[in-house]
Motif scaffolding. Structure first.
Motif, PDB file in Angstrom:
ATOM      1  N   GLY A 206       0.795  -1.227   0.000  1.00  0.00           N
ATOM      2  CA  GLY A 206       0.000   0.000   0.000  1.00  0.00           C
ATOM      3  C   GLY A 206       0.826   1.274   0.000  1.00  0.00           C
ATOM      4  N   GLN A 207       2.115   1.134  -0.241  1.00  0.00           N
ATOM      5  CA  GLN A 207       2.949   2.350  -0.297  1.00  0.00           C
ATOM      6  C   GLN A 207       3.700   2.378  -1.623  1.00  0.00           C
ATOM      7  OE1 GLN A 207       5.530   3.139   3.225  1.00  0.00           O
ATOM      8  NE2 GLN A 207       6.980   4.011   1.763  1.00  0.00           N
ATOM      9  N   GLU A 208       3.884   3.561  -2.167  1.00  0.00           N
ATOM     10  CA  GLU A 208       4.700   3.710  -3.377  1.00  0.00           C
ATOM     11  C   GLU A 208       6.119   3.244  -3.084  1.00  0.00           C
ATOM     12  OE1 GLU A 208       4.099   5.370  -6.694  1.00  0.00           O
ATOM     13  OE2 GLU A 208       2.226   4.458  -6.003  1.00  0.00           O
ATOM     14  N   ARG A 209       6.804   2.736  -4.111  1.00  0.00           N
ATOM     15  CA  ARG A 209       8.190   2.341  -3.864  1.00  0.00           C
ATOM     16  C   ARG A 209       9.050   3.589  -3.638  1.00  0.00           C
ATOM     17  NH1 ARG A 209      11.173   1.470  -9.245  1.00  0.00           N
ATOM     18  NH2 ARG A 209       9.977   2.780 -10.627  1.00  0.00           N
ATOM     19  N   ASN A 210      10.035   3.464  -2.759  1.00  0.00           N
ATOM     20  CA  ASN A 210      10.958   4.569  -2.519  1.00  0.00           C
ATOM     21  C   ASN A 210      12.070   4.555  -3.567  1.00  0.00           C
ATOM     22  OD1 ASN A 210       9.635   5.475  -0.237  1.00  0.00           O
ATOM     23  ND2 ASN A 210      10.819   4.144   1.145  1.00  0.00           N
ATOM     24  N   ILE A 211      12.466   5.729  -3.974  1.00  0.00           N
ATOM     25  CA  ILE A 211      13.597   5.829  -4.905  1.00  0.00           C
ATOM     26  C   ILE A 211      14.653   6.728  -4.266  1.00  0.00           C
ATOM     27  CG2 ILE A 211      14.366   6.618  -7.184  1.00  0.00           C
ATOM     28  CD1 ILE A 211      11.481   6.110  -8.160  1.00  0.00           C
ATOM     29  N   VAL A 212      15.874   6.213  -4.158  1.00  0.00           N
ATOM     30  CA  VAL A 212      16.984   7.040  -3.673  1.00  0.00           C
ATOM     31  C   VAL A 212      17.825   7.426  -4.878  1.00  0.00           C
ATOM     32  CG1 VAL A 212      19.115   7.044  -2.347  1.00  0.00           C
ATOM     33  CG2 VAL A 212      17.056   6.060  -1.354  1.00  0.00           C
ATOM     34  N   THR A 213      17.853   8.700  -5.176  1.00  0.00           N
ATOM     35  CA  THR A 213      18.615   9.153  -6.343  1.00  0.00           C
ATOM     36  C   THR A 213      18.985  10.619  -6.169  1.00  0.00           C
ATOM     37  OG1 THR A 213      18.563   9.417  -8.745  1.00  0.00           O
ATOM     38  CG2 THR A 213      16.493   9.779  -7.603  1.00  0.00           C
ATOM     39  N   SER A 214      19.994  11.037  -6.904  1.00  0.00           N
ATOM     40  CA  SER A 214      20.287  12.470  -6.918  1.00  0.00           C
ATOM     41  C   SER A 214      19.960  13.038  -8.295  1.00  0.00           C
ATOM     42  CB  SER A 214      21.764  12.719  -6.577  1.00  0.00           C
ATOM     43  OG  SER A 214      22.594  12.146  -7.552  1.00  0.00           O
ATOM     44  N   LEU A 215      19.330  12.220  -9.137  1.00  0.00           N
ATOM     45  CA  LEU A 215      19.027  12.634 -10.516  1.00  0.00           C
ATOM     46  C   LEU A 215      17.561  12.994 -10.666  1.00  0.00           C
ATOM     47  CD1 LEU A 215      19.900  12.677 -13.620  1.00  0.00           C
ATOM     48  CD2 LEU A 215      18.972  10.361 -13.697  1.00  0.00           C
ATOM     49  N   ASP A 216      17.275  14.165 -11.220  1.00  0.00           N
ATOM     50  CA  ASP A 216      15.921  14.503 -11.644  1.00  0.00           C
ATOM     51  C   ASP A 216      16.046  15.400 -12.857  1.00  0.00           C
ATOM     52  OD1 ASP A 216      13.297  15.193 -12.011  1.00  0.00           O
ATOM     53  OD2 ASP A 216      12.876  15.348  -9.860  1.00  0.00           O
ATOM     54  N   LEU A 217      15.704  14.895 -14.031  1.00  0.00           N
ATOM     55  CA  LEU A 217      15.952  15.649 -15.265  1.00  0.00           C
ATOM     56  C   LEU A 217      14.980  16.801 -15.456  1.00  0.00           C
ATOM     57  CD1 LEU A 217      16.944  12.717 -17.641  1.00  0.00           C
ATOM     58  CD2 LEU A 217      18.428  14.462 -16.653  1.00  0.00           C
ATOM     59  N   ASP A 218      13.931  16.837 -14.648  1.00  0.00           N
ATOM     60  CA  ASP A 218      12.989  17.955 -14.718  1.00  0.00           C
ATOM     61  C   ASP A 218      13.553  19.114 -13.884  1.00  0.00           C
ATOM     62  OD1 ASP A 218      10.957  19.778 -14.113  1.00  0.00           O
ATOM     63  OD2 ASP A 218       9.397  18.251 -14.417  1.00  0.00           O
ATOM     64  N   ALA A 219      13.983  20.178 -14.576  1.00  0.00           N
ATOM     65  CA  ALA A 219      14.680  21.274 -13.885  1.00  0.00           C
ATOM     66  C   ALA A 219      13.815  21.926 -12.824  1.00  0.00           C
ATOM     67  CB  ALA A 219      15.150  22.314 -14.892  1.00  0.00           C
ATOM     68  N   SER A 220      12.503  22.036 -13.088  1.00  0.00           N
ATOM     69  CA  SER A 220      11.649  22.717 -12.104  1.00  0.00           C
ATOM     70  C   SER A 220      11.565  21.875 -10.827  1.00  0.00           C
ATOM     71  CB  SER A 220      10.259  22.976 -12.683  1.00  0.00           C
ATOM     72  OG  SER A 220       9.629  21.754 -13.000  1.00  0.00           O
ATOM     73  N   ARG A 221      11.512  20.555 -10.974  1.00  0.00           N
ATOM     74  CA  ARG A 221      11.494  19.696  -9.768  1.00  0.00           C
ATOM     75  C   ARG A 221      12.859  19.718  -9.080  1.00  0.00           C
ATOM     76  NH1 ARG A 221       8.405  15.378 -12.494  1.00  0.00           N
ATOM     77  NH2 ARG A 221      10.394  14.303 -12.719  1.00  0.00           N
ATOM     78  N   GLN A 222      13.926  19.765  -9.881  1.00  0.00           N
ATOM     79  CA  GLN A 222      15.275  19.811  -9.323  1.00  0.00           C
ATOM     80  C   GLN A 222      15.465  21.107  -8.516  1.00  0.00           C
ATOM     81  OE1 GLN A 222      18.148  18.509  -7.931  1.00  0.00           O
ATOM     82  NE2 GLN A 222      18.195  17.233  -9.770  1.00  0.00           N
ATOM     83  N   GLU A 223      14.839  22.186  -8.992  1.00  0.00           N
ATOM     84  CA  GLU A 223      14.950  23.433  -8.226  1.00  0.00           C
ATOM     85  C   GLU A 223      14.217  23.322  -6.897  1.00  0.00           C
ATOM     86  OE1 GLU A 223      13.062  27.156  -9.466  1.00  0.00           O
ATOM     87  OE2 GLU A 223      14.933  28.187  -8.934  1.00  0.00           O
ATOM     88  N   VAL A 224      13.038  22.712  -6.914  1.00  0.00           N
ATOM     89  CA  VAL A 224      12.277  22.522  -5.669  1.00  0.00           C
ATOM     90  C   VAL A 224      13.114  21.681  -4.693  1.00  0.00           C
ATOM     91  CG1 VAL A 224      10.231  21.428  -4.651  1.00  0.00           C
ATOM     92  CG2 VAL A 224      10.023  22.790  -6.745  1.00  0.00           C
ATOM     93  N   HIS A 225      13.780  20.638  -5.221  1.00  0.00           N
ATOM     94  CA  HIS A 225      14.640  19.802  -4.376  1.00  0.00           C
ATOM     95  C   HIS A 225      15.779  20.627  -3.789  1.00  0.00           C
ATOM     96  CE1 HIS A 225      16.860  16.417  -2.866  1.00  0.00           C
ATOM     97  NE2 HIS A 225      17.880  16.640  -3.673  1.00  0.00           N
ATOM     98  N   ASN A 226      16.364  21.488  -4.623  1.00  0.00           N
ATOM     99  CA  ASN A 226      17.443  22.355  -4.149  1.00  0.00           C
ATOM    100  C   ASN A 226      16.948  23.312  -3.066  1.00  0.00           C
ATOM    101  OD1 ASN A 226      20.361  22.628  -5.479  1.00  0.00           O
ATOM    102  ND2 ASN A 226      19.006  21.586  -6.908  1.00  0.00           N
ATOM    103  N   GLN A 227      15.733  23.841  -3.269  1.00  0.00           N
ATOM    104  CA  GLN A 227      15.173  24.749  -2.250  1.00  0.00           C
ATOM    105  C   GLN A 227      14.987  24.014  -0.933  1.00  0.00           C
ATOM    106  OE1 GLN A 227      11.810  25.954  -4.558  1.00  0.00           O
ATOM    107  NE2 GLN A 227      12.775  27.863  -5.253  1.00  0.00           N
TER     108      GLN A 227
END
Lengths: 356, 182
Positions: A206-227
């Motif tokens: 009942g839970q989404e799988r977890n992903i451990v990564t430092s990669l996100d090719l979507d720049a807008s999401r990468q900025e949110v992660h940086n924030q």
């Protein structure tokens, strides 16, 4: 009954890791920190606590083993000395990007390049300003005694998991090779950190799988992660600044020094005071976050500040940033593995701040 | 009380382990200690030295420029550290292989010919304990019973039979150490 032991700094860090409940150590030998793994191999913590100790085939392999172990919520550690830590920088940036907790020990030697095997503090920039790529920070602890090499293994893992961020213990060949008396703490249980919101420990129903990564090719999401990362670093700056003051109450001159240099400055203070020169010491314990505020508060009362480091002058930039204009700030240091004596430090304080 | 000591000699003379046993002994009597070795290429056969500080208080710098005592076991070490002894301090040396003896007039100079004595004991390895015995005769800063405890701690169990030999070496050192000047 206190458990006291005569240990080298490197051995104390290794014993500290075992007793702090580390799950795994992955490393590759290099002077002056080889005693960390030597001690662990001799001690066989797999029999004491189940902790794994593995000699990797290279520093790159070691830091990526740390990444793998940390992904599953395990307490993972590596150690090396300057050139080896340089090799690990890609992995360290990935760990910071993926928000993985771990403990990294750098027993610094003279550089640049292969340099020497003697003590140095010339890895300050690399440690505090981002040795790898991207906008990230490490929490940097600077032990100045063998006791702190032991204690900071506990503190390091605590902070690493509190902030889900790599913690770097920035030591040097002097603290690593020196023996002192250590008061040992009791063994903490080796409890795996099961925060199922992010660890890779098997997908719960009942839970989404977890992903451990430092990669996100979507720049807008990468900025949110940086924030989000920056927000975390601000919390760290607000809550985790650590430092020690010595003889500052009546001081007219101030040493700012960390690690082994702070020890040398303590003796220089004694020698100076015998001559009637009132000197105090601010010893940063966290190099990041830097104790900028306490330093800024102390500075206006001083006739001058001397930043003492075994480098060409790296931390002195943070001293200047913290204090601003209006107070006379100088740097004194030796380089390439040379260690200044207390007499030399005092003489340079006089030369640079008093007689000018 | 604070005692600041440099011990220097050839790699293999037992300079580092002498310092270690001194450090252990001090811990046995609840003192603070620091032990900082030269760990460079010197260790591999050249000269080795170790700075040992024993104190009732927290120790500041483990690196020093001047010492209360210098224990110097070869010519290079004597040349390098003779001038680093504080005025009124102690210089203890082994005359074996020296071409020049210590010359200062403002320090106390003692001689312990440990290399010769250990050869007579048919164990060159205990030379360092003969020197330690000599030093503790001049400055009994740690009790012998604590030194024996320190020895027990630092001699691996499989070499347990060497404990008595080391104790004997300390006694020999106490006997043969002689004042040269001061």
């Amino acid at each position: 009954m206190k458990e006291l032991k005569l240990m080298k700094g490197n051995e104390a860090a290794a014993e500290g890791a075992i007793r702090a409940g580390a799950d795994g150590y992955f490393g590759y030998p290099i002077t002056p920190q080889s005693e960390v793994m030597e001690y662990l191999m001799a001690e066989q913590p797999e029999k004491r606590t189940g902790m794994v100790v593995l000699q990797a085939e290279s520093e790159l392999a070691a830091i990526n083993m740390v990444y793998g172990a940390a992904s599953t919520g395990k307490k993972a550690m590596t150690s090396s000395s300057s050139p080896g830590i340089s090799l690990m920088q890609e992995g360290i940036s990935y760990l910071a990007g993926a928000e993985l907790p771990c403990l990294i020990l750098n027993v610094v030697r003279g550089g640049p390049g292969l340099g020497t095997i003697q003590p140095s503090q010339a890895d300050y920039f690399q440690s505090t300003k981002g040795g790898g790529h991207g906008d990230y920070r490490l929490i940097v602890l600077a032990p100045s005694s063998v006791q702190e090499m032991f204690d900071f293994a506990f503190l390091g893992f605590d902070l690493a998991f509190k902030y889900r961020n790599p913690v770097l213990m920035l030591s040097d060949g002097l603290i690593g090779q020196m023996m002192e008396k250590v008061e040992l703490r009791e063994q903490l249980p080796r409890t795996t950190y099961f925060d199922r919101s992010w660890t890779l420990t098997g997908k719960p129903d009942g839970q989404e799988r977890n992903i451990v990564t430092s990669l996100d090719l979507d720049a807008s999401r990468q900025e949110v992660h940086n924030q989000h990362l920056q927000e975390k670093y601000r919390k760290c700056q607000a809550n985790e600044v650590r430092y020690e003051l010595l003889n500052t109450e009546d001081a007219e001159y101030l040493f700012v020094a960390y690690g082994s240099s702070a020890r040398i400055c303590q003796k220089a203070i004694q020698l100076g005071r015998e001559e009637g020169i009132k000197i105090g010491l601010l010893r940063p314990i966290t190099l990041w976050p830097y104790p900028a505020k306490p330093l800024a508060e102390l500075a206006p009362g001083m006739k001058g500040i001397l930043s003492v480091e075994q480098s060409a002058g790296q931390m002195v930039e943070d001293v200047r940033l913290s204090v601003g204009c209006g107070v006379h700030i100088e740097h004194f240091g030796r380089m390439g593995g040379m260690i200044p004596t207390p007499e030399e430090v005092l003489e340079n304080l006089k030369k640079l701040l008093i007689t000018k | 009380m604070t005692e600041e000591i440099i011990i220097a000699g050839f790699g293999g003379q037992g300079v580092l382990s002498m310092g270690k046993i001194l450090a252990y002994s001090a811990i046995m009597q609840n003192q603070e200690v620091s032990w900082f070795p030269s760990y460079g290429p010197e260790m591999r056969g050249g000269t080795a030295n170790v700075t040992v500080i024993l104190s009732d208080e927290r120790i500041s710098s483990p690196i020093l420029h001047f010492y209360d005592t210098a224990i110097l076991l070869n010519q290079q070490s004597l040349d390098k550290f003779e001038n680093s002894v504080k005025q009124g301090g102690v210089l203890l040396f082994d005359s074996n292989g020296l071409t020049r003896h210590p010359e200062r007039k403002d320090i106390r100079i003692y001689r312990v010919d440990a290399a010769d004595a250990s050869a007579k004991m048919e164990s060159a390895k205990v030379g360092n304990m003969i020197v330690l015995g000599g030093f503790l005769k001049i400055k009994p800063i740690v009790k012998l019973e604590n030194v024996y405890k320190g020895l027990e701690k630092s001699i691996p169990k499989r070499y347990g039979h060497l404990l008595e030999l080391n104790k004997k070496a300390i006694a020999v050192g106490q006997e043969i150490v002689e004042k040269v000047r001061g």
